[in-house]
Design a protein around this motif. Structure first.
Motif, PDB file in Angstrom:
ATOM      1  N   ARG A  74       0.829  -1.200   0.000  1.00 57.64           N
ATOM      2  CA  ARG A  74       0.000   0.000   0.000  1.00 57.64           C
ATOM      3  C   ARG A  74       0.871   1.261   0.000  1.00 57.64           C
ATOM      4  N   ASP A 143      -6.272  -0.272 -10.887  1.00 51.81           N
ATOM      5  CA  ASP A 143      -6.349  -1.598 -10.257  1.00 51.81           C
ATOM      6  C   ASP A 143      -6.125  -1.494  -8.753  1.00 51.81           C
ATOM      7  N   GLU A 144      -5.111  -0.722  -8.362  1.00 52.41           N
ATOM      8  CA  GLU A 144      -4.801  -0.560  -6.944  1.00 52.41           C
ATOM      9  C   GLU A 144      -5.938   0.149  -6.216  1.00 52.41           C
ATOM     10  N   GLU A 146      -9.014   0.054  -6.464  1.00 52.76           N
ATOM     11  CA  GLU A 146     -10.146  -0.796  -6.101  1.00 52.76           C
ATOM     12  C   GLU A 146      -9.958  -1.487  -4.758  1.00 52.76           C
ATOM     13  N   GLN A 147      -8.718  -1.493  -4.258  1.00 53.30           N
ATOM     14  CA  GLN A 147      -8.445  -2.186  -2.998  1.00 53.30           C
ATOM     15  C   GLN A 147      -8.751  -1.325  -1.774  1.00 53.30           C
ATOM     16  N   TYR A 148      -9.042  -0.027  -1.978  1.00 55.28           N
ATOM     17  CA  TYR A 148      -9.219   0.892  -0.862  1.00 55.28           C
ATOM     18  C   TYR A 148     -10.689   1.211  -0.640  1.00 55.28           C
ATOM     19  N   ASP A 149     -11.142   1.002   0.589  1.00 55.95           N
ATOM     20  CA  ASP A 149     -12.551   1.202   0.910  1.00 55.95           C
ATOM     21  C   ASP A 149     -13.018   2.629   0.672  1.00 55.95           C
TER      22      ASP A 149
END
Length: 244
Positions: A74, A143-144, A146-149
């Motif tokens: 991250r 892409d990255e 999408e991993q964060y709320d």
């Protein structure tokens, strides 16, 4: 010794006051890759890893005991890199960084598609060129992201860790941090995010012409674009006449 050529105009107050020298945009691009990066988790000794956990706990506002290896990935993300690279390609104004949306990004064609309602002056729809390197970075960031709320249900392209869009103050802090990493002196210089925009305008007018700079910077008026061209007045006037 000859002085550094710069992206400021030779015509005094008529030109942009915030500038980068010709060599500095490349340094900013490389600094953006480095900014926020940390050593690989598996390359650290237990003592070093413990120190970095303390750093990440503060950075991500979480207890040190909850820092996990995924936080290393991250920390080495593409957000800051793409904010800087996209702004250096497209000459984004601070308000355009604030308004930037996922829907603007067309990585297949390496362009930003900025609709009239999102443009800074609400004057038209714009298609703005990006380098292939920036388009690839944006693809990685999407892409990255999408991993964060914090991005759930939101179309903003970039948000601070507090979930707010970037604005002039936060972007000014970022450009100063990038200058520090790049060893670019900001003493006695007015330096804000607009310095990136001004560098785009001057570089484009030098490498191509005023018409290309006008399109890339999304100007309606040729006179606005002229301040980024520090060639003799007569040659600038001829360029304007060619665009009529």
């Amino acid at each position: 010794m000859e002085p550094d050529r710069s992206f400021s105009s030779s015509s005094g107050d008529a030109g942009p006051r915030e500038y980068l020298t010709i060599e500095e945009p490349k340094k900013i691009r490389e600094a953006a890759l480095e900014y926020g990066s940390i050593p690989a988790y598996n390359n650290l000794t237990p003592e070093e890893r413990d120190n970095w956990k303390a750093h990440l706990a503060q950075r991500f506002d979480k207890p040190k005991s909850e820092v996990v290896p995924a936080d290393w990935d991250r920390a080495n993300g593409w957000k800051f890199t793409t904010i800087a690279w996209t702004s250096l390609d497209a000459g984004l104004r601070p308000v355009e960084v604030e308004r930037a949306k996922v829907s603007w990004v067309d990585v297949d064609n390496a362009v930003l598609r900025i609709p009239k309602e999102d443009s800074a002056k609400n004057e038209g729809n714009w298609v703005v060129s990006l380098t292939d390197r920036t388009a690839e970075g944006l693809e990685r960031w999407l892409d990255e992201r999408e991993q964060y709320d914090r991005y759930n249900g939101r179309d903003e392209l970039w948000l601070t860790r507090e979930g707010n869009p970037y604005q002039s103050t936060s972007l000014r802090r970022l450009i100063h941090k990038l200058c520090d990493i790049a060893d670019i002196s900001t003493e006695n210089r007015k330096m804000s995010w607009y310095a990136l925009r001004h560098s785009v305008g001057t570089a484009m007018s030098h490498e191509r012409d005023l018409a290309a700079a006008k399109a890339q910077l999304r100007h309606k008026s040729e006179q606005t674009t002229m301040k980024y061209d520090n060639v003799p007045v007569e040659q600038r006037r001829e360029a304007l006449e060619r665009m009529e």
